[in-house]
Scaffold this active site. Structure first.
Site, PDB file in Angstrom:
ATOM      1  N   GLY A  21      52.879  33.046  39.149  1.00 43.32           N
ATOM      2  CA  GLY A  21      53.596  32.182  40.080  1.00 43.32           C
ATOM      3  C   GLY A  21      55.059  32.151  39.720  1.00 43.32           C
ATOM      4  O   GLY A  21      55.433  32.529  38.603  1.00 43.32           O
TER       5      GLY A  21
ATOM      6  N   CYS B 283      50.050  35.994  33.560  1.00 46.61           N
ATOM      7  CA  CYS B 283      51.476  35.681  33.616  1.00 46.61           C
ATOM      8  C   CYS B 283      51.690  34.161  33.592  1.00 46.61           C
ATOM      9  O   CYS B 283      51.384  33.522  32.611  1.00 46.61           O
ATOM     10  CB  CYS B 283      52.070  36.336  34.855  1.00 46.61           C
ATOM     11  SG  CYS B 283      53.848  36.400  34.817  1.00 46.61           S
ATOM     12  N   TYR B 284      52.156  33.552  34.684  1.00 48.08           N
ATOM     13  CA  TYR B 284      52.296  32.090  34.711  1.00 48.08           C
ATOM     14  C   TYR B 284      50.975  31.426  34.322  1.00 48.08           C
ATOM     15  O   TYR B 284      50.966  30.409  33.621  1.00 48.08           O
ATOM     16  CB  TYR B 284      52.727  31.651  36.114  1.00 48.08           C
ATOM     17  CG  TYR B 284      52.830  30.147  36.303  1.00 48.08           C
ATOM     18  CD1 TYR B 284      53.914  29.434  35.794  1.00 48.08           C
ATOM     19  CD2 TYR B 284      51.839  29.441  36.989  1.00 48.08           C
ATOM     20  CE1 TYR B 284      54.005  28.061  35.957  1.00 48.08           C
ATOM     21  CE2 TYR B 284      51.921  28.060  37.159  1.00 48.08           C
ATOM     22  CZ  TYR B 284      53.010  27.370  36.642  1.00 48.08           C
ATOM     23  OH  TYR B 284      53.095  26.023  36.813  1.00 48.08           O
TER      24      TYR B 284
ATOM     25  N   HIS C  20      50.667  42.031  34.464  1.00 51.73           N
ATOM     26  CA  HIS C  20      49.881  41.943  35.705  1.00 51.73           C
ATOM     27  C   HIS C  20      48.875  43.087  35.781  1.00 51.73           C
ATOM     28  O   HIS C  20      49.236  44.191  36.176  1.00 51.73           O
ATOM     29  CB  HIS C  20      50.810  42.020  36.926  1.00 51.73           C
ATOM     30  CG  HIS C  20      51.623  40.780  37.130  1.00 51.73           C
ATOM     31  ND1 HIS C  20      51.145  39.693  37.819  1.00 51.73           N
ATOM     32  CD2 HIS C  20      52.855  40.436  36.717  1.00 51.73           C
ATOM     33  CE1 HIS C  20      52.060  38.744  37.826  1.00 51.73           C
ATOM     34  NE2 HIS C  20      53.116  39.168  37.163  1.00 51.73           N
TER      35      HIS C  20
ATOM     36  N   GLU D 201      46.643  43.519  37.883  1.00 55.91           N
ATOM     37  CA  GLU D 201      46.235  43.793  39.262  1.00 55.91           C
ATOM     38  C   GLU D 201      47.129  44.809  39.971  1.00 55.91           C
ATOM     39  O   GLU D 201      46.716  45.387  40.966  1.00 55.91           O
ATOM     40  CB  GLU D 201      46.186  42.483  40.067  1.00 55.91           C
ATOM     41  CG  GLU D 201      47.534  41.824  40.372  1.00 55.91           C
ATOM     42  CD  GLU D 201      48.081  40.968  39.217  1.00 55.91           C
ATOM     43  OE1 GLU D 201      47.606  41.134  38.083  1.00 55.91           O
ATOM     44  OE2 GLU D 201      48.999  40.166  39.470  1.00 55.91           O
TER      45      GLU D 201
ATOM     46  N   ASP E 275      45.227  45.708  64.319  1.00 51.77           N
ATOM     47  CA  ASP E 275      45.065  44.360  63.768  1.00 51.77           C
ATOM     48  C   ASP E 275      44.531  43.367  64.800  1.00 51.77           C
ATOM     49  O   ASP E 275      43.594  42.624  64.520  1.00 51.77           O
ATOM     50  CB  ASP E 275      46.403  43.862  63.204  1.00 51.77           C
ATOM     51  CG  ASP E 275      47.004  44.857  62.238  1.00 51.77           C
ATOM     52  OD1 ASP E 275      46.259  45.752  61.793  1.00 51.77           O
ATOM     53  OD2 ASP E 275      48.204  44.754  61.933  1.00 51.77           O
TER      54      ASP E 275
ATOM     55  N   LYS F 100      45.577  46.693  55.005  1.00 50.29           N
ATOM     56  CA  LYS F 100      45.318  47.530  56.185  1.00 50.29           C
ATOM     57  C   LYS F 100      44.042  48.368  56.066  1.00 50.29           C
ATOM     58  O   LYS F 100      43.257  48.434  57.009  1.00 50.29           O
ATOM     59  CB  LYS F 100      46.525  48.456  56.402  1.00 50.29           C
ATOM     60  CG  LYS F 100      46.546  49.139  57.742  1.00 50.29           C
ATOM     61  CD  LYS F 100      47.160  48.231  58.768  1.00 50.29           C
ATOM     62  CE  LYS F 100      47.275  48.863  60.123  1.00 50.29           C
ATOM     63  NZ  LYS F 100      48.032  47.972  61.028  1.00 50.29           N
TER      64      LYS F 100
END
Ligand code: XMP
Length: 515
Positions: free
Chosen positions: A54, A81-82, A168, A170, A226, A371
């Site tokens: 964050g 992280c945060y 991170h 991810e 979409d 997507k």
């Protein structure tokens, strides 16, 4: 209920990416506001918690903090992280301001593999983005990996299965980050890999039904990927409570309106209302040649027409929601990155604005998806390949593909030429392998000869590009035979065009569209 990982959101631009990576591991992950009570998570039977990154500093007044009881749930907790700093701070460790921000690639040296780094090398390239750092650990914790700037780059309390990492895992830049997450989700939290897109559909349908109740929903259907997937999903959830509005702005491709009606109305049994407004759009565009002015006129007229359709519908029924096919990348591009408004990339036309004015609540069932996931979802819902893998088409439609002022007769020429190119690309099996393939109408007349007659007609340019994200693009090396067929067919079959040229510019410095 499938095994679920709760991701508590502290506002990182990567929160959704964490959730996506867990879906890639075939485990359900749900994003919760950071304020969610531990008792709620317990009730839902979650198997593990991830505290996201964050933009805040845990040292700042009013910094977002989770319910402290999440540490008593008896399930593993991973702070990223945060999230790591929060965990350390809340459990009695110390966080301090770092003299310099660690941002970008770093090398993580693993001192102790434990369960988290099991099966991974001792040195990993990782991606960092943080200002604060840990200066002392809470009781029961130990450091198991470090970077040049941080002795506490990864910490653990193995007894409680609490883990914290400054980097991170991810993001794609973190080498083998997915393996670290796999160890956490599968080995540490013990989740079974049972999640699939069809279970996601079930879960979304339930969510949509709960949110909508007995109210009605309006969706602007453009025929693009979409909005089509959003329509199919919402329809599956609430059937006739959904009404779609399709605006014919006179700038559509050949037979587009008919095709949309055929597919959605006849095949999927959706309630599609067509607002036939081509005359209005074309009259407002008359004589306008500046591309930005064209875009503004088309955009504003769209809002006006859509607003009118919504007002009319609201008079006829209990409409309370406006559905949009907003995807996750639309969302990140519309919020400030790392809390810094200067980093705002662009405000996306899909996000915000409209519904407030129309006094409707937003329904965005694709908001967490990327997507490629939306495409998978669309296929799972039975949408045909032509819709799910359709090439991008700009909002202003053919309005930015007729150069200069827009005339109906030129649009008709362009539509026919474009349909021929489309057909040829399909026949040559190239349509789905390029990013976009379309025609552009040039308001330039050149001399030709047909039979014994001299002709003096317009030029069509072919724009066929390869790209991965539309930020850069290169012209596609389409076989000469295909180009020859397209050129012959356009010149022979389309009245008003006697010359076809090929655009061989890359982006940058050119753009994909001509206007
Ligand atoms: P350019 O021409 O900037 O296009 O290289 C990049 C991508 O964006 C599409 N595009 C638009 N899409 N509204 C849209 O919804 C627009 O005004 C618009 N202009 C360009 C273009 O087709 C390409 O995929």
């Amino acid at each position: 209920m499938a095994d679920t990982i709760a991701v508590l959101d502290f506002g990182s631009q990567y929160t959704q990416v964490i959730a996506r990576r867990i879906r890639e591991l075939k485990v359900l992950s749900r994003i919760y506001p950071y304020t969610t009570k531990a008792s709620q998570l317990k009730k839902e039977g979650i198997k593990g918690v991830i505290l996201s990154g964050g933009p805040s500093s845990v040292l700042a007044k009013g910094a977002p903090k989770p319910d402290k009881k999440i540490f008593d749930l008896g399930v593993p907790v991973l702070g990223i992280c945060y999230g790591e700093q929060l965990m350390a701070h809340m459990l009695g460790g110390k966080v301090s301001k770092s003299s310099h921000r660690e941002f970008g690639h770093g090398t993580l040296k693993v001192a102790k593999k434990g369960k988290l780094f099991a099966g991974l090398p001792k040195s990993l390239r990782v991606w960092n983005s943080h200002g604060d750092r840990l200066s002392s650990l809470p009781k029961g914790f130990e450091a198991i990996a470090s970077t040049e700037n941080s002795p506490y780059a990864t910490i653990q309390n193995a007894d409680k299965d609490f883990y914290g990492m400054q980097f991170h895992p991810e993001v794609a830049h973190s080498e083998q980050g997915i393996e670290v997450l796999r160890n956490y989700v599968i080995k540490i939290c013990g989740c079974k890999q049972e999640w699939s897109m069809s279970s996601y559909i079930e879960q979304s349908i339930q969510g949509i039904r709960e949110q909508v109740g007995d109210k009605r929903v309006i969706l602007g259907l453009s025929g693009g990927v979409d909005s089509s997937v959003a329509a199919a999903l919402i329809h599956r959830a609430i059937g006739k409570q959904l009404t779609c509005v399709f605006v014919d702005n006179g700038l559509l491709r050949l037979n587009e309106r008919e095709n949309v009606k055929k597919l959605y109305q006849d095949h999927f049994d959706l309630d599609v209302r067509v607002a036939q407004k081509s005359n209005l759009f074309l009259s407002r565009l008359k004589g306008v040649s500046d591309p930005e002015k064209k875009r503004k006129i088309i955009g504003n007229t769209f809002v006006e027409v859509f607003d009118e359709a919504v007002t009319r519908l609201k008079r006829s029924g209990d409409y309370a929601f406006l559905a949009q096919g907003t995807l996750y990348p639309d969302v990140i591009e519309s919020v400030a990155i790392d809390g810094n408004p200067a980093a705002l990339i662009k405000s996306h036309h899909n996000v915000g604005g409209l519904p407030k004015k129309m006094q409707l609540k937003l329904l965005e069932p694709l908001r967490e998806l990327f997507k490629d996931e939306v495409r998978e979802l669309g296929s799972e819902l039975g949408l045909p390949k032509e819709v799910v893998w359709r090439q991008p088409f700009p909002g202003p439609g053919l309005g930015v593909r007729v150069m200069g002022p827009i005339r109906k007769k030129d649009l008709d020429v362009l539509r026919k030429a474009d349909a021929i190119l489309h057909e040829a690309m399909m026949e040559a099996d190239l349509y789905y392998s390029v990013w976009q393939s379309f025609c552009v109408f040039l308001p330039v007349k050149t001399v030709g000869v047909m039979g014994d007659e001299r002709t003096y007609e317009n030029v069509i340019a072919l724009r066929i590009v390869e790209s991965v994200d539309a930020m850069t693009a290169d012209w596609a090396r389409v076989p000469y035979d295909v180009l020859r067929t397209v050129s012959n067919r356009i010149i022979n079959e389309v009245n008003g065009c006697n010359r076809v040229v090929l655009d061989i510019s890359s982006k940058p410095p050119s753009t994909i569209e001509w206007e």
